[in-house]
Structure formats: C-alpha cells, structure tokens
Design an enzyme around this catalytic site. Structure first.
Site, PDB file in Angstrom:
ATOM      1  N   HIS A 273      12.654  -2.343  -1.373  1.00  0.00           N
ATOM      2  CA  HIS A 273      11.685  -2.043  -2.317  1.00  0.00           C
ATOM      3  C   HIS A 273      12.536  -0.464  -2.997  1.00  0.00           C
ATOM      4  O   HIS A 273      13.236  -0.201  -2.634  1.00  0.00           O
ATOM      5  CB  HIS A 273      10.366  -1.650  -1.669  1.00  0.00           C
ATOM      6  CG  HIS A 273       9.740  -1.718  -2.628  1.00  0.00           C
ATOM      7  ND1 HIS A 273       9.915  -0.196  -3.454  1.00  0.00           N
ATOM      8  CD2 HIS A 273       9.066  -2.317  -3.061  1.00  0.00           C
ATOM      9  CE1 HIS A 273       8.326  -0.049  -4.203  1.00  0.00           C
ATOM     10  NE2 HIS A 273       8.101  -0.924  -3.964  1.00  0.00           N
TER      11      HIS A 273
ATOM     12  N   TRP B  60       0.873  -1.306   0.101  1.00  0.00           N
ATOM     13  CA  TRP B  60       0.362  -0.352  -0.023  1.00  0.00           C
ATOM     14  C   TRP B  60       1.168   1.329   0.033  1.00  0.00           C
ATOM     15  O   TRP B  60       0.314   2.294  -0.237  1.00  0.00           O
ATOM     16  CB  TRP B  60      -0.859  -0.036   1.523  1.00  0.00           C
ATOM     17  CG  TRP B  60      -2.281  -0.872   1.368  1.00  0.00           C
ATOM     18  CD1 TRP B  60      -2.255  -1.996   0.353  1.00  0.00           C
ATOM     19  CD2 TRP B  60      -3.142  -1.598   2.224  1.00  0.00           C
ATOM     20  NE1 TRP B  60      -3.693  -2.373   0.249  1.00  0.00           N
ATOM     21  CE2 TRP B  60      -3.829  -2.933   1.910  1.00  0.00           C
ATOM     22  CE3 TRP B  60      -3.162  -1.050   3.542  1.00  0.00           C
ATOM     23  CZ2 TRP B  60      -4.757  -3.158   2.348  1.00  0.00           C
ATOM     24  CZ3 TRP B  60      -4.156  -1.767   4.102  1.00  0.00           C
ATOM     25  CH2 TRP B  60      -4.856  -2.604   3.356  1.00  0.00           C
ATOM     26  N   LYS B  61       2.536   1.091   0.001  1.00  0.00           N
ATOM     27  CA  LYS B  61       2.867   2.393   0.181  1.00  0.00           C
ATOM     28  C   LYS B  61       2.295   3.306   0.808  1.00  0.00           C
ATOM     29  O   LYS B  61       1.790   2.634   2.633  1.00  0.00           O
ATOM     30  CB  LYS B  61       2.766   2.977  -1.249  1.00  0.00           C
ATOM     31  CG  LYS B  61       3.714   1.502  -1.970  1.00  0.00           C
ATOM     32  CD  LYS B  61       4.120   2.627  -3.630  1.00  0.00           C
ATOM     33  CE  LYS B  61       4.536   0.817  -4.401  1.00  0.00           C
ATOM     34  NZ  LYS B  61       5.450   1.559  -5.831  1.00  0.00           N
TER      35      LYS B  61
ATOM     36  N   GLU C 107      11.001  -6.191  -9.582  1.00  0.00           N
ATOM     37  CA  GLU C 107      10.268  -5.037  -9.868  1.00  0.00           C
ATOM     38  C   GLU C 107      11.110  -4.344 -10.674  1.00  0.00           C
ATOM     39  O   GLU C 107      12.026  -4.123 -10.206  1.00  0.00           O
ATOM     40  CB  GLU C 107      10.069  -4.957  -8.648  1.00  0.00           C
ATOM     41  CG  GLU C 107       8.850  -5.727  -7.421  1.00  0.00           C
ATOM     42  CD  GLU C 107       8.230  -4.364  -6.525  1.00  0.00           C
ATOM     43  OE1 GLU C 107       7.470  -4.687  -7.063  1.00  0.00           O
ATOM     44  OE2 GLU C 107       8.623  -4.222  -5.820  1.00  0.00           O
TER      45      GLU C 107
ATOM     46  N   GLY D 182       4.623   1.704 -10.963  1.00  0.00           N
ATOM     47  CA  GLY D 182       4.618   2.944 -11.049  1.00  0.00           C
ATOM     48  C   GLY D 182       4.028   3.618 -12.051  1.00  0.00           C
ATOM     49  O   GLY D 182       3.027   4.657 -12.320  1.00  0.00           O
TER      50      GLY D 182
ATOM     51  N   GLY E 167       1.358  -2.949  -6.614  1.00  0.00           N
ATOM     52  CA  GLY E 167       1.173  -1.588  -5.631  1.00  0.00           C
ATOM     53  C   GLY E 167      -0.878  -0.704  -5.484  1.00  0.00           C
ATOM     54  O   GLY E 167      -1.134  -0.875  -5.173  1.00  0.00           O
TER      55      GLY E 167
END
Ligand code: 13P
Length: 249
Positions: A96, A10-11, A168, A174, A234
């Site tokens: 991350h 969820w950042k 990733e 994003g 995300g």
C-alpha cells in the site's frame, strides 16, 4: 464473469469496539448479495472481531493491511501471514502506498510479502501507484509496472492468477482528488497488458481495483470502466451507512 469487488481499507481506525459496532450496523442493513464481493481490511487488532462478524456471510471477507515477510521470529511489533490467517484473514494488502512512502517499504520487500502471503494461503492484494511528481514527469506507467513486476517476481502463473491488484495513484489518496475514470482505466489497461505478458490469457480473469478518494458519488462511474473490477476505499469506508451506499453501487 468477474464479480465486482468492494474493499474497505480502514487504515489506523476502528479498534475492536468500533469495529464490532460498525459490523453490527452494516450487517443489519446489508443482506447477502450474490453479485459482488465485499472485503474488509481492519487494523490487525480488529481482524478477529470482523472475522467473527462475517463468519456466516460468504459474500464478505476480511484481510490484514500488512504482514512481515518472515513467518515468525524476533520482529517486535510485526504480524506474520500465518498469524493473520489464524486470526481469520483471507486476504492481505501488500505494498500500500502508505507502507511504501510513509514506512519506506521497497518494491523488493513487497515481493517478499506477496510470497509470504501465498505460502500462508492468503490472497495478496498488490497495491501500486505513482507519486504526483512521477505522474507529472510522464512516468506513471514505468513506476506502476516496475512495482508490479517486483511484486510478482518469481511467482508462477497460477499464483499470479489467484492474486488481486489495486491501482492507487498516491496523489489521489485521502486528497479528495480522484483519477478520472478514463485515466484510471488507462493505467488498468497497462497493468492488464503487463499481467498478460507475464501469465498469458489468465490475466483476463485477475481483478484490478482502483483506489484513491473513491466515494459514493464517483464509485459508479469508476466501476463502469471496462478494466476497473472493483474499488479500494479508505475514508469513505469508515462509516457503516456510507459504506453500505458504496457497496450497493
Ligand atoms: P482514500 O479513499 O481515503 O483516498 O484512501 C484510499 C486508499 O488508500 C485505500 O487503500
């Protein structure tokens, strides 16, 4: 057989009030599944809220998005692995891309965080991935394997075998641009080969997740790849109904 893993990052979204509402809605429409695992990575302030919500659900677990590599001390603003565990976390994201590229976290720091997580009895999810310029220069594998080796340096085979890994590509996060399933699989194969070199055949049972603009429409094709054992999502994990659709993929 490895159970497919669906992880929501969820950042910096969903504080405790939103997290409670999300979990209420998600749980109402997602009965217990035995053939997959779902992990939630809320921000640290919402971890207890999510942990409380999944208490009766062994198919759902919660983790933190980051920890400091020390267990306690004068590190204002930081959270440690033992504290995360105390709050109900079972997993922790380490390295991350936003930690590496927005906050300048080094490969070495990621390695220390993996060790801190293991000391506290948390499962580290080591994230690796290349920048667009590195991919275009043909350095994808070199970058990813450098991050991987630094992340597991000094660990024994049993510790590495208990971890999770996530590939990733930074250019896919994003951006709406996803690696093709084939491209993702190629990098996952390189990760698997490096793990095999490090810990032998036990590497075959280690889950490797893909992350970067995963959506309900591309998740099934990504998961169909031989070496893609799960997804780390995300933006598309922020809405309870949308996330429900992805975890049913
Ligand atoms: P998006 O799914 O929003 O691209 O984010 C991916 C990610 O960073 C998950 O950790």
């Amino acid at each position: 057989m490895k159970l497919p893993i669906f992880a929501a990052n969820w950042k910096m979204n969903h504080g405790p009030t939103d997290a409670r509402a999300f979990m209420k809605s998600f749980l109402a429409h997602y009965p217990r599944q035995h053939d997959r695992k779902v992990l939630f990575f809320p921000n640290a302030l919402s971890v207890t809220t999510v942990a409380d919500a999944v208490r009766e659900r062994p198919d759902l677990e919660v983790g933190v998005q980051n920890v400091h590599f020390e267990d306690k001390g004068a590190f204002t603003g930081e959270n440690s692995a033992p504290m995360a565990r105390d709050a109900g976390a079972t997993h922790v994201l380490v390295g991350h891309s936003e930690r590496r590229h927005v906050f300048g976290e080094s490969d070495e720091a990621a390695g220390r965080k993996v060790q801190a997580a293991l000391r506290a009895g948390l499962t580290p999810v080591l994230c690796v991935g290349e920048l667009l310029a590195e991919r275009e220069a043909g350095d994808t594998e070199a970058v990813v394997l450098r991050q991987l080796r630094a992340g597991i340096a000094g660990l024994d085979a049993q510790q590495v075998a208990g971890m999770l890994f996530a590939y990733e590509p930074v250019w896919a996060i994003g951006t709406g641009r996803t690696a093709t399933p084939g491209d993702a699989n190629t990098v996952h194969q390189a990760i698997r080969a490096a793990l095999r070199e490090a810990i032998g055949e036990r590497a075959m049972g280690v889950p490797i997740l893909y992350g970067g603009s995963v959506s309900r429409s591309n998740a099934p094709q990504l998961l169909a790849e031989e070496e893609v054992d799960g997804v780390l999502v995300g933006g598309a994990s922020l809405d309870a109904d949308g996330w429900n659709a992805i975890v049913r993929a």
